[in-house]
Write an enzyme that holds these catalytic residues in place. Structure first.
Site, PDB file in Angstrom:
ATOM      1  N   LYS A  75       7.230 -26.003  -8.707  1.00 54.08           N
ATOM      2  CA  LYS A  75       7.989 -26.870  -9.619  1.00 54.08           C
ATOM      3  C   LYS A  75       8.337 -28.174  -8.912  1.00 54.08           C
ATOM      4  CE  LYS A  75      12.091 -26.645 -12.627  1.00 54.08           C
ATOM      5  NZ  LYS A  75      13.306 -25.860 -12.963  1.00 54.08           N
ATOM      6  N   SER A 112      13.874 -24.998 -17.908  1.00 45.34           N
ATOM      7  CA  SER A 112      13.244 -26.209 -17.459  1.00 45.34           C
ATOM      8  C   SER A 112      11.942 -25.987 -16.676  1.00 45.34           C
ATOM      9  CB  SER A 112      14.217 -26.995 -16.582  1.00 45.34           C
ATOM     10  OG  SER A 112      14.507 -26.291 -15.406  1.00 45.34           O
ATOM     11  N   SER A 133      16.435 -21.236 -16.377  1.00 44.26           N
ATOM     12  CA  SER A 133      15.253 -22.108 -16.284  1.00 44.26           C
ATOM     13  C   SER A 133      13.995 -21.460 -15.711  1.00 44.26           C
ATOM     14  CB  SER A 133      15.584 -23.353 -15.464  1.00 44.26           C
ATOM     15  OG  SER A 133      16.251 -24.294 -16.264  1.00 44.26           O
TER      16      SER A 133
END
Lengths: 486, 95
Positions: free
Chosen positions: A80, A155, A179
Site C-alpha cells: 500500500k 482505504s 481499511s
C-alpha cells in the site's frame, strides 16, 4: 505445474520455487504480464516496480539455488502506498506527496526484504488512508474486480483489488477503522488487522496514531499466517510496538475448533444491514458450530452504537495533528506565495483532497479551545467503555464473529457526496480499532456475484486463535477459490 | 445548530488550511451534520470513567540513548522543495 502462474498462493508458489520447478523471474514476469493486461481496468497500482521486481527476483533465484529460501522468497508483494519504500515513490495517493521518494524503508518492508520478497508495486488507496471506497485517491479510483462498476472498498482498496485480480500473490495494507478488513470483504480475499502494537509502524505514514496498524491481504489464511510470521514483532523504532515473542502462526492452523467458544454480538447485525449479508454470515456461523465450536447467539455489546461517533472524533483529531507536518517546507508539494503563511495555507489547500480537508477541519474543531472536553475527552472516555465491554466478553468467549461490512460493494459514485453514509460502511470494523484488538475478514459467500466478508475478532495478542478459526472455516468452504470474471 | 461562517474560517485558520468560498459553505453544512451525529455521545454516562489514549497500555517507554548513524543529509534534502546548501529554504517568518 498449474495452468496459470498467477493462480498461486504463497505456499503453492514457495513449493514450486523451492523444488526448482519454477523460477522467481518466471513467476514475476507472469505477474507483470497480468498487471499490464488487467490493471488498465482494475487500477490497483499507483506504481509498478517492474525493473526492481526483476532484479529482486534474480537475487531470489540465486538464493533459492543455494537452498537459502524463506517462505516469502521470490514471491511478489504489492505494498500500500502509505508504507515507505526507499527509492520508490510513496504518494499516499495524495497530490501533496505525489513525488515523494522516501529515503528509508518502513520496518515491514525491511523485514520483507530480509526474506527476499519481491516488491512488484505500490497500491492505490484513499488519500492518506481516509475513506472506505478508494474513491478518495487523488490519482484515480480503483475498481472492484468482481464488478468493475463497483468500489473495491477502502482505504486499502488497491491492495485488496490487486490480490483479488491476481496481479500479485499478496499485499500489505493498513487498517485504522477497517481499511484492511472492509476491502478484503468487498474483494473476497483474506484481510488481517493484527493487535495494536503487534506489527511495527515505523515508516507507515501516520493517519491516527492510536488506531493505525499494518497487516496482510492474502488469498487464504495459510498465506496470512506466513506473512504475519515475517512482519510481526517488536521494533525499537516504534515505541508503541509491544515486546512480545511472535509464535509460528502456521502451527495453529489445525482445523480443530472443539472447546472454542464464539460469541455473536447482536448489535453488529445493524439496522439497514443488507438481508443477504446477514443470511450469509448466519450460515457461516452455523458452519463454525458444525466444525465443533460452541456458539452463543445472544451476546450484547451495548456500547457498539457509540463507536462510530467515538471513531469520527478520535481519528480526525489525531489526523489533524499528524497532517500538520505537510507544510511545503521539508518535502512534498509546495505552493510558493510571497508570505510564509500564505504559502503554507495554499500548499495545504491545493495539496489535500476534499475528505482529508474535511477530517482536518473536524479534528481541529474537536481539539480546539472550548470543545476539547465535549468532543475529544468525551470520546476517549466512551472509548474506555467500549474497550472494557470487549474485555468482559473475552472472559467468556475466545472470539467474536460478525459481518465485516453491512453491505456488499456499492457502486462507484454512490456514496461519494454523503460522508455519513460512507462512514457507516465501517460500522462493524471500527470498534475493533478503538479497542486495539486483532480482527480478520475472510470470504464467506456471495450475493448476486458480489462478495460477503465475515469478521472474526480476537483477544489482544490472540492472533493465533482467530487464524485457527478462520482457517477451519475456509477449509470447509470453497469461497476463497472462486475467481472474479476478469 | 449550524456552524457559522466565522467558525469555519476560524478552524481553517487554526489548521492553516486555505479554503475557497465554496469550501466554506460546503463545510458549514457537512461538519454541522457530522457534529450533530456526535450528539449521541451525550447519552452515555461517563461518570468516573478514565479516558483511553491507546489500547495496549504501554507507559513511558524508555530505551538506552545509544549513538547510531542517521540518514545522510543529502538523502533528507533530496525531497526539499527549496534548499540552500544543507538547509531547507523557507519564507521569512518575521516580516
Amino acid at each position: 505445474m498449474p495452468d496459470s502462474l498467477t493462480e498461486l498462493t504463497i505456499h503453492e508458489a514457495h513449493d514450486l520455487l523451492r523444488s526448482r520447478q519454477l523460477s522467481s523471474v518466471e513467476l514475476n514476469r507472469a505477474y507483470l504480464e497480468r498487471i499490464s493486461r488487467v490493471d488498465p481496468e482494475v487500477k490497483a497500482f499507483v506504481t509498478v516496480t517492474d525493473e526492481l521486481a526483476l532484479e529482486q527476483a534474480e537475487e531470489a533465484d540465486r538464493l533459492l539455488a543455494q537452498n537459502g529460501a524463506s517462505p516469502l522468497t521470490g514471491i511478489p508483494v504489492l505494498v500500500k502506498d502509505v508504507i515507505c519504500t526507499r527509492g520508490v515513490r510513496t504518494t499516499c495517493s495524495s497530490k501533496i506527496l505525489e513525488n515523494l521518494i522516501p529515503p528509508y524503508d518502513a520496518t515491514v518492508v525491511e523485514k520483507l526484504n530480509k526474506c527476499n520478497a519481491v516488491l512488484i508495486g505500490k497500491a492505490n488507496m484513499d488519500e492518506f488512508a481516509m475513506g472506505s471506497s478508494t474513491e478518495n485517491s487523488a490519482l484515480f479510483p480503483t475498481h472492484n474486480p468482481w464488478d468493475l462498476s463497483r468500489v473495491p472498498g477502502g482505504s486499502s482498496g488497491g491492495s485488496a483489488a490487486g490480490v483479488a485480480a491476481r496481479e500479485t500473490v499478496y499485499a500489505l495494507g493498513s487498517d485504522t477503522g477497517g481499511s484492511i478488513r472492509q476491502p478484503a470483504g468487498f474483494c473476497s480475499v483474506v484481510g488481517f488487522k493484527p493487535t495494536y502494537g503487534r506489527v511495527s509502524r515505523y515508516g507507515l505514514v501516520a493517519f491516527a496514531s492510536s488506531l493505525d496498524q499494518i497487516g496482510p491481504l492474502t488469498q487464504d489464511v495459510t498465506d496470512c499466517a506466513l506473512v504475519m510470521n515475517a512482519i510481526a514483532g517488536y521494533d525499537r523504532r516504534d515505541s508503541t510496538s509491544v515486546p512480545q515473542p511472535v509464535p509460528d502462526y502456521t502451527q495453529y492452523l489445525n482445523g480443530d475448533l472443539r472447546g472454542l467458544r464464539l460469541g455473536i454480538p447482536k448489535e453488529y447485525f445493524v439496522e439497514g444491514m443488507q438481508a443477504e449479508v446477514a443470511t450469509a454470515i448466519k450460515a457461516a456461523i452455523n458452519q463454525l458450530e458444525e466444525l465443533g465450536a460452541e456458539v452463543d447467539w445472544e451476546v450484547s455489546l451495548p456500547h457498539t452504537p457509540y463507536a462510530l461517533a467515538v471513531y469520527y472524533i478520535i481519528a480526525p483529531s489525531e489526523a489533524s495533528a499528524n497532517l500538520a507536518r505537510y507544510d511545503g517546507v521539508k518535502y512534498g508539494f509546495s505552493y510558493q506565495a510571497p508570505s510564509m503563511w500564505e504559502s503554507m495555507e495554499k500548499t495545504r489547500q491545493y495539496g489535500f483532497g476534499a475528505e482529508v480537508k474535511r477530517r482536518i477541519m473536524l479534528g481541529t474543531y474537536a481539539l480546539s479551545a472550548g470543545y476539547y472536553d465535549a468532543y475529544y475527552l468525551k470520546a476517549q472516555k466512551v472509548r474506555t467503555l467500549i474497550r472494557r465491554e470487549f474485555d468482559r466478553a473475552f472472559e467468556k468467549y475466545d472470539a467474536l464473529v460478525t459481518p465485516t461490512s453491512p453491505t456488499v460493494p456499492f457502486k462507484i459514485g454512490e456514496k461519494v457526496d454523503d460522508p455519513l453514509q460512507m462512514y457507516l460502511s465501517d460500522v462493524c470494523t471500527l470498534p475493533v480499532n478503538i479497542a486495539g484488538l486483532p480482527g480478520i475478514s475472510i470470504p464467506a459467500g456471495f450475493a448476486d456475484g458480489l462478495p460477503i466478508g465475515m469478521q472474526i475478532i480476537g483477544r489482544h495478542f490472540g492472533e493465533e486463535t482467530i487464524l485457527k478459526i478462520a482457517h477451519a472455516y475456509e477449509q470447509s468452504t470453497d469461497w476463497h477459490k472462486r475467481r472474479p470474471p476478469l | 445548530m449550524k456552524l457559522s461562517r466565522e467558525e469555519v474560517l476560524h478552524i481553517a485558520r487554526l489548521a492553516r488550511l486555505g479554503l475557497t468560498e465554496e469550501d466554506v459553505d460546503k463545510f458549514r453544512e457537512q461538519l454541522s451534520n457530522i457534529l450533530e451525529n456526535f450528539e449521541i455521545l451525550q447519552q452515555v454516562d461517563i461518570t468516573d470513567v478514565p479516558p483511553t489514549a491507546q489500547s495496549v497500555m504501554l507507559q513511558n517507554v524508555m530505551r538506552d540513548d545509544t549513538v547510531a548513524p542517521s540518514l545522510p543529509p543529502e538523502d533528507i534534502l533530496a525531497n526539499a522543495p527549496r534548499r540552500e546548501g544543507d538547509c531547507f529554504r523557507v519564507r521569512a517568518v518575521l516580516e
